[in-house]
Design an enzyme around this catalytic site. Structure first.
Site, PDB file in Angstrom:
ATOM      1  N   GLU A   1       0.788  -1.445  -0.036  1.00 40.58           N
ATOM      2  CA  GLU A   1      -0.290   0.273   0.286  1.00 40.58           C
ATOM      3  C   GLU A   1       0.772   1.432  -0.228  1.00 40.58           C
ATOM      4  OE1 GLU A   1      -2.736  -0.225   3.070  1.00 40.58           O
ATOM      5  OE2 GLU A   1      -3.846  -1.968   2.018  1.00 40.58           O
TER       6      GLU A   1
ATOM      7  N   LYS B   1     -15.675  -1.502   1.903  1.00 38.50           N
ATOM      8  CA  LYS B   1     -14.783  -2.332   0.410  1.00 38.50           C
ATOM      9  C   LYS B   1     -15.499  -3.091  -0.226  1.00 38.50           C
ATOM     10  CE  LYS B   1     -10.536  -3.574   3.212  1.00 38.50           C
ATOM     11  NZ  LYS B   1      -9.978  -4.434   4.524  1.00 38.50           N
TER      12      LYS B   1
ATOM     13  N   SER C   1      -4.924  -3.846  -0.642  1.00 39.69           N
ATOM     14  CA  SER C   1      -3.956  -4.441  -0.962  1.00 39.69           C
ATOM     15  C   SER C   1      -3.975  -4.075  -2.390  1.00 39.69           C
ATOM     16  CB  SER C   1      -3.566  -5.268   0.189  1.00 39.69           C
ATOM     17  OG  SER C   1      -3.669  -6.374  -0.269  1.00 39.69           O
TER      18      SER C   1
END
Length: 432
Positions: A209, A343, A373
């Protein structure tokens, strides 16, 4: 003219060099939308299924041709002629067509790519910005705010090849008066941290990230070195900048022994001991948000942690809630956590994502919009954060274009809104 005329999917690459799904949605009017599905490394066991091919002779089994075929054949046939403006209907058709609880037939990666591409096509049809269209879908037209960023500047856990157990150490530029200023502050701290690590002879390679991934003697050392970097950048920790952590504790929880094993520093904890450990860190440093501070199934432990810290710290459920309203409802009812990480691909459609955000807000929880990620240049989460006035976003560090693309989109949105751009800073964080 808003009817879908064609859907085309393809296999593209994500930021970790793994295949993912991209979908194009075309309307009869000529309007068009394109979106790509992200992918996680540390994933909750209750997430919607990400469909992979399993062919070890191709991309080590991680190909997504099955998901692509599901779009090009099954989903396209079901959606042609449907109005892209009716997002709930589009998403429900795909859910019903898949017919499984966790979208395992077509894959949440396939369904999500089409869901988001459809929303973009609809926004183009209406000749509005995507965040404006999302606000309309959310039932909050004209209500926007720029999010406070959680900037992941030290990576550990599943996101890095180092000895740091806790997955993310983040800075929040709460002293900023605008998103643009917050981004600048974060970038300056990021570069200051690089100099601090270099001066100590530590690695300045980055993780998935974009945060640095040095080997450290303890997880607390990550906070200590960030404090030095914040001060070196000319800011005051606790006033200008606060801290946040994503423990991703499921990744170091030993279910057989019932312990949390920080192997990097040779310490083991029971659930309550680990919550106490986090509480001590919060006393030493201005940590205002802790994500997944225990294993996703440790509901008793999360109750203790929420009771211990929840009045002054944001207790965020990621693997705990997986953007799922059924699981979130249980957490709300039992006083577990006070915030949800959002998410898209944990649940698989825009409509279900908006429902989770609404449920959280209605219960007095905060909602933190998040990347994965494994990302692409797709910046839809930036528009989601603004269009739902979520108030917080987590989208990585200040390098890697797969992370910076989201920050850049937020800059564009702030510019577009002009004097109407609202940035609330620290007040968006639960307990602050």
């Amino acid at each position: 003219m808003s009817k879908i005329s064609k859907i085309l999917a393809r296999e593209i690459m994500d930021s970790r060099g793994n295949p993912t799904v991209e979908a194009d949605v075309y309307l009869e009017s000529g309007a068009f939308g394109r979106a790509a599905a992200p992918s996680g490394a540390s994933t909750g066991s209750r997430e919607a299924l990400e469909l992979r091919d399993g062919d070890k002779a191709r991309y080590l089994g991680k190909g997504v041709l099955k998901a692509v075929a599901a779009i090009n054949v099954n989903i396209q046939a079901a959606l042609i002629g449907q109005s892209a403006l009716d997002q709930a209907n589009i998403d429900q058709i795909m859910i019903d067509l898949d017919g499984t609880e966790n979208k395992e037939q077509f894959g949440a990666n396939a369904i999500l790519a089409v869901s988001l591409a459809n929303a973009k096509a609809a926004a183009n049809e209406k000749k509005v910005q995507l965040f404006e269209h999302i606000a309309d879908l959310n039932g909050t037209p004209g209500v926007y705010s720029l999010p406070l960023p959680m900037m992941n500047i030290i990576n550990g856990g599943e996101h890095a090849d180092n000895n740091v157990d806790i997955q993310e150490f983040m800075v929040q530029p709460v002293g900023a008066k605008s998103f643009r200023e917050a981004l600048r502050m974060g970038a300056e701290i990021f570069h200051a941290l690089k100099k601090v690590l270099s001066s100590k002879g530590m690695s300045t390679s980055v993780g998935d990230e974009g945060g640095f991934a040095p080997n450290l003697e303890s997880n607390a050392d990550a906070l200590a070195v960030i404090k030095v970097a914040v001060e070196a950048a000319g800011y005051e920790l606790g006033k200008d900048v606060t801290l946040a952590m994503d423990c991703a504790a499921s990744e170091f929880y030993d279910a057989d022994k019932g312990i949390y094993d920080l192997t990097g520093e040779g310490k083991q904890f029971t659930a309550n001991e680990f919550s106490d450990f986090l509480g001590e860190l919060c006393k030493e440093y201005p940590i205002v948000s802790i994500e997944d501070g225990l294993d996703e199934s440790d509901w008793d432990g999360f109750k203790y942690q929420t009771d211990l810290l929840g009045d002054k710290v944001q207790i965020v459920g990621d693997d705990l809630f997986v953007t799922n309203t059924k699981i979130l409802a249980r957490g709300i009812e039992n006083g577990i956590g006070n915030s949800i990480l959002i998410k898209f691909n944990q649940i698989g459609t825009l409509t279900e994502t908006l429902a989770a955000i609404k449920m959280a807000k209605d219960a007095g929880f905060t909602a933190v919009i998040s990347h994965r990620s494994g990302e692409t240049e797709d910046a839809t989460i930036a528009d989601l954060a603004v269009g739902t006035a979520a108030g917080q976003i987590k989208t990585g560090s200040l390098c890697r274009s797969d992370r910076v693309s989201k920050y850049n989109q937020l800059l564009r949105i702030e510019e577009f809104l002009g004097d109407k751009a609202i940035f609330n800073g620290l007040s968006e964080v639960k307990g602050q």
